[in-house]
Enzyme design. Structure first.
Site, PDB file in Angstrom:
ATOM      1  N   LYS A 110      16.701  -1.091 -14.414  1.00 33.94           N
ATOM      2  CA  LYS A 110      17.087  -2.407 -14.941  1.00 33.94           C
ATOM      3  C   LYS A 110      15.872  -3.193 -15.433  1.00 33.94           C
ATOM      4  CE  LYS A 110      21.270  -3.200 -12.136  1.00 33.94           C
ATOM      5  NZ  LYS A 110      21.904  -4.101 -11.142  1.00 33.94           N
ATOM      6  N   GLY A 355      16.489  13.277  45.659  1.00 36.08           N
ATOM      7  CA  GLY A 355      17.452  13.680  46.678  1.00 36.08           C
ATOM      8  C   GLY A 355      17.131  13.243  48.089  1.00 36.08           C
ATOM      9  N   VAL A 356      16.116  12.358  48.274  1.00 39.49           N
ATOM     10  CA  VAL A 356      15.740  11.943  49.631  1.00 39.49           C
ATOM     11  C   VAL A 356      16.346  10.591  50.011  1.00 39.49           C
ATOM     12  CG1 VAL A 356      13.599  13.270  49.618  1.00 39.49           C
ATOM     13  CG2 VAL A 356      13.571  10.885  48.840  1.00 39.49           C
ATOM     14  N   GLY A 357      17.149  10.012  49.124  1.00 39.17           N
ATOM     15  CA  GLY A 357      17.877   8.799  49.489  1.00 39.17           C
ATOM     16  C   GLY A 357      17.197   7.491  49.142  1.00 39.17           C
ATOM     17  N   LYS A 358      16.257   7.492  48.196  1.00 41.26           N
ATOM     18  CA  LYS A 358      15.615   6.226  47.797  1.00 41.26           C
ATOM     19  C   LYS A 358      16.649   5.243  47.250  1.00 41.26           C
ATOM     20  CE  LYS A 358      12.498   7.640  44.790  1.00 41.26           C
ATOM     21  NZ  LYS A 358      12.743   9.080  44.719  1.00 41.26           N
ATOM     22  N   THR A 359      17.550   5.745  46.383  1.00 39.58           N
ATOM     23  CA  THR A 359      18.547   4.875  45.758  1.00 39.58           C
ATOM     24  C   THR A 359      19.483   4.279  46.796  1.00 39.58           C
ATOM     25  OG1 THR A 359      18.461   6.158  43.703  1.00 39.58           O
ATOM     26  CG2 THR A 359      20.408   4.787  44.064  1.00 39.58           C
TER      27      THR A 359
END
Length: 744
Positions: A110, A355-359
């Site tokens: 253009k 898998g050691v349960g922190k959460t």
């Protein structure tokens, strides 16, 4: 590229219009062009070097014809000069090449139809007339004018750099950093390039300095060498270096006498740029900012720990059965002891592997404290880690950067001592990833009365940035710290978790041939076989057997970037296999970007609020506007083509870059090609990134090397000394005693 050129090949002159830029490496200027040359019926392939080149430009060349074994007849140009086009066809191609934001092929056509050969002069001298073209309003016109002006300056920078033997891919970044005065700034102190511009190293800046006439023994050069050696050390995680090591590294870098380095080091110390101190029995030199940051972290933690928690005394004997009833989970004896400690300590560290349960432990603590109306804030170093924390707790969690409210103007944070965080308890997940500057900023913003809970796996890789904050805090032994070691029965059903712990303990993972397992090993004897098998695993086998999407759900994690099974080479192969480049593409900074590509942000961008390690997918490319859009989680972020050095393809990434993230499936190449990086904590970190599936591809010998190698090379960090008080300027108040692991 192999050329079959006779030594006596005659030199010829050639001139013509660049029809297409087939390839251009902006770093070294190497280019392959298709040129409509005078006197030639067919398009000519030209190979040469140009600082910058666009379709539509007129090129004058001198060189010789060669017959490439793969690509056929080519003109190899020893001399190449490009100039803006003068023909209407050339002008249209030039404007439509994407070099100016706001003009693509459509608007180029253009503009040429409207203004003909006068279009360049009109953009510069009569920009108001651009609006005579249909579709160009005030905003687009302003962008075209700004883009044209910017391109002129960038072109000057490119030509300046090219004239001084430097690659030009960082020209846009240099322009954005220094503005229109870029050439003047570089001329006055070229070593600023190495300090200020990501991707430009000391040797490149030194080359510019040499061309500008700076003497090899000049003080400015030697001091820059010292600063760069220390800055390089931070990339390896150090906050400083022993004097002898710093001197040796600087001497290797700039090849000057030690006496000159000693004099320059004294000047750097006098100027306050670096600080000399002892680390154990070693004389060390630290970058001033990192030295003070480690000192500040220790002082702040000691002060926080000395106080009482901001909540009233809680009876753990009543709280434990209450929270077990709420969650439906029974706490193990070790978790109960840690829970009791958390209710009475103002600062606590919780560490342990998968898998050691922190959460479960953290959730139980939060349940009780929120029931007591304690105001809680949760954060993690990365977006993915923050999302995982949010999913596991049901509470809002943010990245540390977002929690602290980054300030794009300063590169710092809006939250600090004067405007602290509004919380009574701050929980920091994935603390092993947090480096010294970020931890210092976080502690500065924590209110005096607030409690602090640091959660992480100290056996993972330390932070990418300087320091080893979590490891130093734990090893100092002055703050309460809990190490969970018992793998719970449900977690022990996962071979990923079992093998992660085996690796962490220096044992070989179990390599069973069990189709139902979530941990697999695919043998590959060399890199070529490894690439072939890895591609088959990602593209075919994982989607077919596990129903996972090869781009969205599978992440390849490499020990290193280099090599045939390194992240860079694998990204190119995986892109070909999973999302082959089509017509919609942009090539910048050595990468080809296409819609659908998985990409990673590789620097903190405070303006866009995207940070190092964030993963996204390219959702669109706008060649007209010179823009590329990436979707990060629920946000769309737009980049101009000149800013694409902030992104890399991310089908494969390094394990370091994957810290704090989890993926449904991870595939890890492990071969002796990666020998320099084969280490236990690296492999352990990579394996623990996989939620549902881990596949190792490579050699058992390489796997054994990684498992045996503890990689105990220390980081030069002073935080542990500051924490123990052996280096602290003030004695402070003793923190609560640390329970022994046997007590848990």
């Amino acid at each position: 590229m192999a050329f079959a050129t006779a030594p006596s090949a005659p030199t010829e002159a050639l001139a013509g219009l660049v029809e297409r830029v087939t390839y251009h490496n902006a770093e070294n200027g190497f280019c392959v062009l298709r040129v409509k040359a005078r006197g030639h019926k067919d398009l000519v392939t030209v190979v040469g070097h140009a600082a910058t080149i666009s379709a539509g430009e007129w090129v004058q060349l001198s060189g010789s014809w060669t017959n490439d074994r793969t690509h056929g007849l080519q003109f190899r140009a020893g001399f190449l000069r490009a100039s803006p086009p003068t023909t209407l066809e050339g002008i249209e191609r030039y404007l439509g090449s994407g070099m100016i934001r706001g003009i693509g092929p459509v608007y180029a056509r253009k503009l040429v139809r409207a203004f003909g050969e006068a279009v360049f002069d009109l953009i510069e001298a009569e920009p108001g007339r651009l609006r005579e073209v249909t579709g160009i309003g005030p905003r687009r016109a302003a962008r075209i004018v700004a883009g044209w002006a910017e391109q002129k300056v960038i072109r000057e920078i490119m030509l300046f750099l090219h004239a001084h033997g430097v690659g030009t891919s960082r020209a846009v970044r240099i322009y954005k950093t220094y503005g229109a005065n870029a050439v003047q700034v570089i001329t006055e102190n070229p070593y600023r390039l190495a300090r200020d511009i990501r991707g430009i190293g000391f040797r490149t800046a030194d080359l510019v300095a040499q061309k500008l006439g700076i003497e090899p023994t000049a003080s400015i050069r030697v001091r820059a060498g010292i600063s760069f050696a220390l800055a390089e050390a931070t990339g390896a995680g150090h906050c400083g270096l022993p004097v002898e090591e710093l001197t040796a590294q600087t001497a290797a870098l700039i090849a000057v006498a030690p006496a000159l380095i000693e004099t320059a080091l004294a000047l750097e110390i006098d100027a306050g740029e670096v600080i000399a101190d002892r680390l154990g029995d070693q004389r060390c030199v630290f970058l001033a900012g990192l030295y003070r940051a480690e000192q500040g972290i220790a002082e702040r933690l000691r002060a926080l720990a000395a106080g009482a928690p901001p909540w009233p005394a809680i009876d753990a004997g009543r709280a434990i059965p209450w929270v077990e009833g709420r969650t439906g989970l029974s706490l193990a004896p070790s978790q109960r002891e840690a829970f009791r400690l958390a209710l009475r300590a103002k600062v606590l560290v919780i560490t342990g592997g998968p898998g050691v349960g922190k959460t479960t432990l953290v959730n139980s603590i939060l349940q009780v404290l929120r029931a007591k109306r304690v105001q809680v804030a949760l954060c993690a170093p990365t977006g993915r880690a923050a999302k995982r924390l949010m999913d596991s707790t049901g509470l809002e969690a943010r990245t540390i950067h977002r929690l602290l409210e980054t300030d794009p103007k300063t590169g710092g944070f809006k939250r600090n001592e004067e405007r602290p965080l509004e919380c009574q308890l701050l929980v920091v997940d994935e603390t092993s990833m947090v480096d010294v500057p970020l931890m210092r900023a976080l502690l500065r913003a924590l209110p005096d009365e607030a409690a602090l809970l640091l959660v992480g796996d100290v056996d993972q890789l330390p932070s990418v940035g300087p320091g080893q904050v979590l490891a130093d805090i734990i090893s100092a032994g002055t703050l309460p710290a809990v190490r969970l070691t018992e793998v719970f029965r449900q977690a022990a059903q996962s071979q990923v978790i079992v093998n992660a712990h085996r690796i962490n303990q220096g044992e070989m993972p179990e390599l069973r041939h069990d189709s139902r397992s979530d941990f697999h090993f695919v043998e590959a004897n060399d890199a070529e076989e490894g690439v072939r098998k890895l591609l088959a695993v990602v593209r075919d086998r994982i989607p077919a057997r596990f129903g996972l999407h090869p781009v969205r759900d599978v992440q390849v994690l490499c020990p290193m970037n280099r090599g045939g099974l390194g992240a860079r080479a694998l990204n190119i192969e995986l892109q070909k296999a999973l999302n082959p480049p089509g017509d919609q593409r942009v090539e910048r900074f050595g990468w080809t970007f296409c819609p659908g590509d998985k990409v990673m942000q590789v620097t903190n961008d405070y303006d866009r609020e995207v940070y190092n390690g964030d993963l996204g997918v390219i959702c669109r490319i706008d060649l007209e506007e010179g823009e590329l859009a990436v979707r990060f989680e629920e946000r769309e972020v737009v980049y101009s083509f000149g800013e694409l050095d902030e992104l890399v393809l991310a089908y494969a990434t390094t394990i370091h870059k994957a810290q704090g993230s989890e993926y449904p499936a991870v595939v890890i190449p492990v071969t002796t090609q990666h020998y320099a990086m084969l280490a236990r904590n690296l492999l352990y970190t990579g394996v623990t990134r996989g939620k549902r599936l881990v596949v190792l591809v490579g050699q058992r010998r390489a796997l054994a090397i990684a498992v045996r190698n503890r990689n105990t090379r220390p980081r030069w960090s002073k935080l542990r000394e500051w924490m123990t008080g052996s280096s602290c300027p003030s004695s402070g108040t003793a923190a609560p005693p640390v329970p022994a692991e046997g007590d848990l």
